[in-house]
Scaffold this motif. Structure first.
Motif, PDB file in Angstrom:
ATOM      1  N   ARG A 180      10.741  -0.514 -32.419  1.00 59.54           N
ATOM      2  CA  ARG A 180       9.366  -1.225 -32.377  1.00 59.54           C
ATOM      3  C   ARG A 180       9.462  -2.181 -33.359  1.00 59.54           C
ATOM      4  O   ARG A 180       8.845  -3.641 -33.299  1.00 59.54           O
ATOM      5  CB  ARG A 180       8.253  -0.172 -32.523  1.00 59.54           C
ATOM      6  CG  ARG A 180       6.726  -0.670 -32.099  1.00 59.54           C
ATOM      7  CD  ARG A 180       5.741   0.050 -32.104  1.00 59.54           C
ATOM      8  NE  ARG A 180       6.239   0.991 -30.790  1.00 59.54           N
ATOM      9  CZ  ARG A 180       5.601   2.321 -30.880  1.00 59.54           C
ATOM     10  NH1 ARG A 180       4.856   2.749 -31.846  1.00 59.54           N
ATOM     11  NH2 ARG A 180       5.961   2.909 -29.698  1.00 59.54           N
ATOM     12  N   MET A 181       9.830  -1.834 -34.814  1.00 62.91           N
ATOM     13  CA  MET A 181       9.665  -2.824 -35.752  1.00 62.91           C
ATOM     14  C   MET A 181      10.615  -4.169 -35.556  1.00 62.91           C
ATOM     15  O   MET A 181      10.011  -5.235 -35.726  1.00 62.91           O
ATOM     16  CB  MET A 181      10.047  -2.077 -36.955  1.00 62.91           C
ATOM     17  CG  MET A 181      10.227  -3.088 -38.157  1.00 62.91           C
ATOM     18  SD  MET A 181       8.774  -3.802 -38.448  1.00 62.91           S
ATOM     19  CE  MET A 181       7.800  -2.703 -39.557  1.00 62.91           C
ATOM     20  N   GLN A 182      11.763  -3.776 -34.947  1.00 62.04           N
ATOM     21  CA  GLN A 182      12.788  -5.116 -34.569  1.00 62.04           C
ATOM     22  C   GLN A 182      12.025  -5.762 -33.708  1.00 62.04           C
ATOM     23  O   GLN A 182      12.280  -7.033 -33.676  1.00 62.04           O
ATOM     24  CB  GLN A 182      13.890  -4.276 -33.830  1.00 62.04           C
ATOM     25  CG  GLN A 182      14.821  -3.873 -35.070  1.00 62.04           C
ATOM     26  CD  GLN A 182      15.970  -2.842 -34.458  1.00 62.04           C
ATOM     27  OE1 GLN A 182      16.188  -2.979 -33.356  1.00 62.04           O
ATOM     28  NE2 GLN A 182      17.071  -2.516 -35.262  1.00 62.04           N
ATOM     29  N   GLU A 183      11.336  -5.363 -32.669  1.00 58.89           N
ATOM     30  CA  GLU A 183      10.724  -6.025 -31.579  1.00 58.89           C
ATOM     31  C   GLU A 183       9.370  -6.899 -32.282  1.00 58.89           C
ATOM     32  O   GLU A 183       9.257  -8.260 -32.068  1.00 58.89           O
ATOM     33  CB  GLU A 183      10.132  -5.426 -30.341  1.00 58.89           C
ATOM     34  CG  GLU A 183      11.261  -4.613 -29.733  1.00 58.89           C
ATOM     35  CD  GLU A 183      12.068  -5.804 -28.812  1.00 58.89           C
ATOM     36  OE1 GLU A 183      11.514  -6.928 -28.713  1.00 58.89           O
ATOM     37  OE2 GLU A 183      13.243  -5.449 -28.835  1.00 58.89           O
ATOM     38  N   TYR A 184       8.763  -6.429 -33.120  1.00 64.01           N
ATOM     39  CA  TYR A 184       7.737  -7.046 -33.953  1.00 64.01           C
ATOM     40  C   TYR A 184       8.368  -8.246 -34.575  1.00 64.01           C
ATOM     41  O   TYR A 184       7.854  -9.359 -34.522  1.00 64.01           O
ATOM     42  CB  TYR A 184       6.852  -6.352 -34.835  1.00 64.01           C
ATOM     43  CG  TYR A 184       6.129  -5.224 -34.123  1.00 64.01           C
ATOM     44  CD1 TYR A 184       5.307  -5.660 -32.929  1.00 64.01           C
ATOM     45  CD2 TYR A 184       5.707  -4.240 -34.424  1.00 64.01           C
ATOM     46  CE1 TYR A 184       4.601  -4.916 -32.280  1.00 64.01           C
ATOM     47  CE2 TYR A 184       4.739  -3.119 -33.892  1.00 64.01           C
ATOM     48  CZ  TYR A 184       4.237  -3.423 -32.669  1.00 64.01           C
ATOM     49  OH  TYR A 184       3.601  -2.484 -32.133  1.00 64.01           O
ATOM     50  N   LEU A 185       9.497  -7.916 -35.334  1.00 66.55           N
ATOM     51  CA  LEU A 185       9.937  -8.973 -36.176  1.00 66.55           C
ATOM     52  C   LEU A 185      10.740 -10.241 -35.274  1.00 66.55           C
ATOM     53  O   LEU A 185      10.485 -11.259 -35.623  1.00 66.55           O
ATOM     54  CB  LEU A 185      11.271  -8.473 -37.068  1.00 66.55           C
ATOM     55  CG  LEU A 185      10.596  -7.402 -37.842  1.00 66.55           C
ATOM     56  CD1 LEU A 185      11.800  -6.669 -38.857  1.00 66.55           C
ATOM     57  CD2 LEU A 185       9.877  -8.219 -39.304  1.00 66.55           C
ATOM     58  N   ARG A 186      11.020  -9.709 -34.133  1.00 66.14           N
ATOM     59  CA  ARG A 186      11.636 -10.698 -33.136  1.00 66.14           C
ATOM     60  C   ARG A 186      10.209 -11.832 -32.649  1.00 66.14           C
ATOM     61  O   ARG A 186      10.659 -12.830 -32.634  1.00 66.14           O
ATOM     62  CB  ARG A 186      12.433 -10.237 -31.964  1.00 66.14           C
ATOM     63  CG  ARG A 186      12.905 -11.163 -30.943  1.00 66.14           C
ATOM     64  CD  ARG A 186      13.308 -10.388 -29.790  1.00 66.14           C
ATOM     65  NE  ARG A 186      12.528  -9.548 -29.053  1.00 66.14           N
ATOM     66  CZ  ARG A 186      11.681 -10.022 -27.999  1.00 66.14           C
ATOM     67  NH1 ARG A 186      11.573 -11.450 -27.886  1.00 66.14           N
ATOM     68  NH2 ARG A 186      10.641  -9.250 -27.623  1.00 66.14           N
ATOM     69  N   ILE A 187       9.493 -11.034 -32.330  1.00 68.18           N
ATOM     70  CA  ILE A 187       8.341 -11.835 -31.907  1.00 68.18           C
ATOM     71  C   ILE A 187       7.766 -12.797 -33.129  1.00 68.18           C
ATOM     72  O   ILE A 187       7.303 -14.038 -32.869  1.00 68.18           O
ATOM     73  CB  ILE A 187       7.178 -11.019 -31.344  1.00 68.18           C
ATOM     74  CG1 ILE A 187       7.829 -10.106 -30.084  1.00 68.18           C
ATOM     75  CG2 ILE A 187       5.951 -11.735 -31.150  1.00 68.18           C
ATOM     76  CD1 ILE A 187       6.768  -9.286 -29.608  1.00 68.18           C
ATOM     77  N   GLU A 188       7.879 -12.125 -34.182  1.00 67.79           N
ATOM     78  CA  GLU A 188       7.251 -12.999 -35.413  1.00 67.79           C
ATOM     79  C   GLU A 188       8.315 -14.173 -35.743  1.00 67.79           C
ATOM     80  O   GLU A 188       7.628 -15.333 -36.001  1.00 67.79           O
ATOM     81  CB  GLU A 188       7.054 -12.038 -36.582  1.00 67.79           C
ATOM     82  CG  GLU A 188       6.777 -12.795 -37.949  1.00 67.79           C
ATOM     83  CD  GLU A 188       5.121 -13.030 -37.992  1.00 67.79           C
ATOM     84  OE1 GLU A 188       4.804 -14.150 -38.538  1.00 67.79           O
ATOM     85  OE2 GLU A 188       4.469 -12.348 -37.085  1.00 67.79           O
ATOM     86  N   ARG A 189       9.494 -14.144 -35.520  1.00 65.44           N
ATOM     87  CA  ARG A 189      10.284 -15.044 -35.654  1.00 65.44           C
ATOM     88  C   ARG A 189      10.128 -16.218 -34.519  1.00 65.44           C
ATOM     89  O   ARG A 189      10.790 -17.301 -34.759  1.00 65.44           O
ATOM     90  CB  ARG A 189      11.771 -14.576 -35.796  1.00 65.44           C
ATOM     91  CG  ARG A 189      12.026 -13.900 -36.916  1.00 65.44           C
ATOM     92  CD  ARG A 189      13.509 -13.595 -37.093  1.00 65.44           C
ATOM     93  NE  ARG A 189      13.527 -12.252 -38.219  1.00 65.44           N
ATOM     94  CZ  ARG A 189      14.160 -11.294 -37.798  1.00 65.44           C
ATOM     95  NH1 ARG A 189      14.505 -10.765 -36.584  1.00 65.44           N
ATOM     96  NH2 ARG A 189      14.291 -10.090 -38.659  1.00 65.44           N
ATOM     97  N   GLY A 190       9.537 -15.975 -33.439  1.00 63.20           N
ATOM     98  CA  GLY A 190       9.499 -16.736 -32.451  1.00 63.20           C
ATOM     99  C   GLY A 190      10.811 -16.711 -31.231  1.00 63.20           C
ATOM    100  O   GLY A 190      10.889 -17.661 -30.315  1.00 63.20           O
ATOM    101  N   ILE A 191      11.473 -15.755 -31.348  1.00 63.02           N
ATOM    102  CA  ILE A 191      12.685 -15.406 -30.595  1.00 63.02           C
ATOM    103  C   ILE A 191      12.193 -15.076 -29.198  1.00 63.02           C
ATOM    104  O   ILE A 191      11.716 -13.936 -29.269  1.00 63.02           O
ATOM    105  CB  ILE A 191      13.699 -14.860 -31.005  1.00 63.02           C
ATOM    106  CG1 ILE A 191      14.099 -15.383 -32.592  1.00 63.02           C
ATOM    107  CG2 ILE A 191      14.967 -14.572 -30.193  1.00 63.02           C
ATOM    108  CD1 ILE A 191      15.072 -14.636 -33.352  1.00 63.02           C
ATOM    109  N   GLU A 192      12.469 -15.525 -28.146  1.00 60.33           N
ATOM    110  CA  GLU A 192      12.095 -15.157 -26.766  1.00 60.33           C
ATOM    111  C   GLU A 192      13.351 -14.557 -26.040  1.00 60.33           C
ATOM    112  O   GLU A 192      14.407 -15.506 -26.115  1.00 60.33           O
ATOM    113  CB  GLU A 192      11.297 -16.173 -26.243  1.00 60.33           C
ATOM    114  CG  GLU A 192      10.229 -16.919 -26.651  1.00 60.33           C
ATOM    115  CD  GLU A 192       8.992 -15.993 -26.571  1.00 60.33           C
ATOM    116  OE1 GLU A 192       8.985 -15.122 -25.538  1.00 60.33           O
ATOM    117  OE2 GLU A 192       8.296 -15.911 -27.475  1.00 60.33           O
ATOM    118  N   ALA A 193      13.197 -13.478 -25.682  1.00 59.93           N
ATOM    119  CA  ALA A 193      14.611 -13.024 -25.183  1.00 59.93           C
ATOM    120  C   ALA A 193      14.153 -12.299 -23.923  1.00 59.93           C
ATOM    121  O   ALA A 193      13.455 -11.801 -23.494  1.00 59.93           O
ATOM    122  CB  ALA A 193      15.136 -11.939 -26.102  1.00 59.93           C
TER     123      ALA A 193
END
Length: 61
Positions: free
Chosen positions: A48-61
């Motif tokens: 869950r933390m990895q997903e939050y960080l990914r969204i915070e960085r603006g990476i859409e996957a």
């Protein structure tokens, strides 16, 4: 100036390391492979933390 008589020792031939490696190999020859191949457990919180960080960085996957 020369070295003290106690400082004149012959270089080691690595016997201590060779003995340690021989003992390690005899104990379990498959241990390194088993450690490498075992599944890694990850908690849901970590994912869950990895997903939050990914969204915070603006990476859409």
């Amino acid at each position: 100036m020369t070295k003290h008589i106690a400082d004149h020792r012959e270089p080691s031939n690595g016997a201590r390391l060779q003995h340690f490696l021989r003992l390690a190999r005899e104990a379990s020859p498959a241990a390194p492979r088993q450690l490498h191949q075992r599944p890694q457990t990850r908690s849901e919180d970590n994912r869950r933390m990895q997903e939050y960080l990914r969204i915070e960085r603006g990476i859409e996957a």
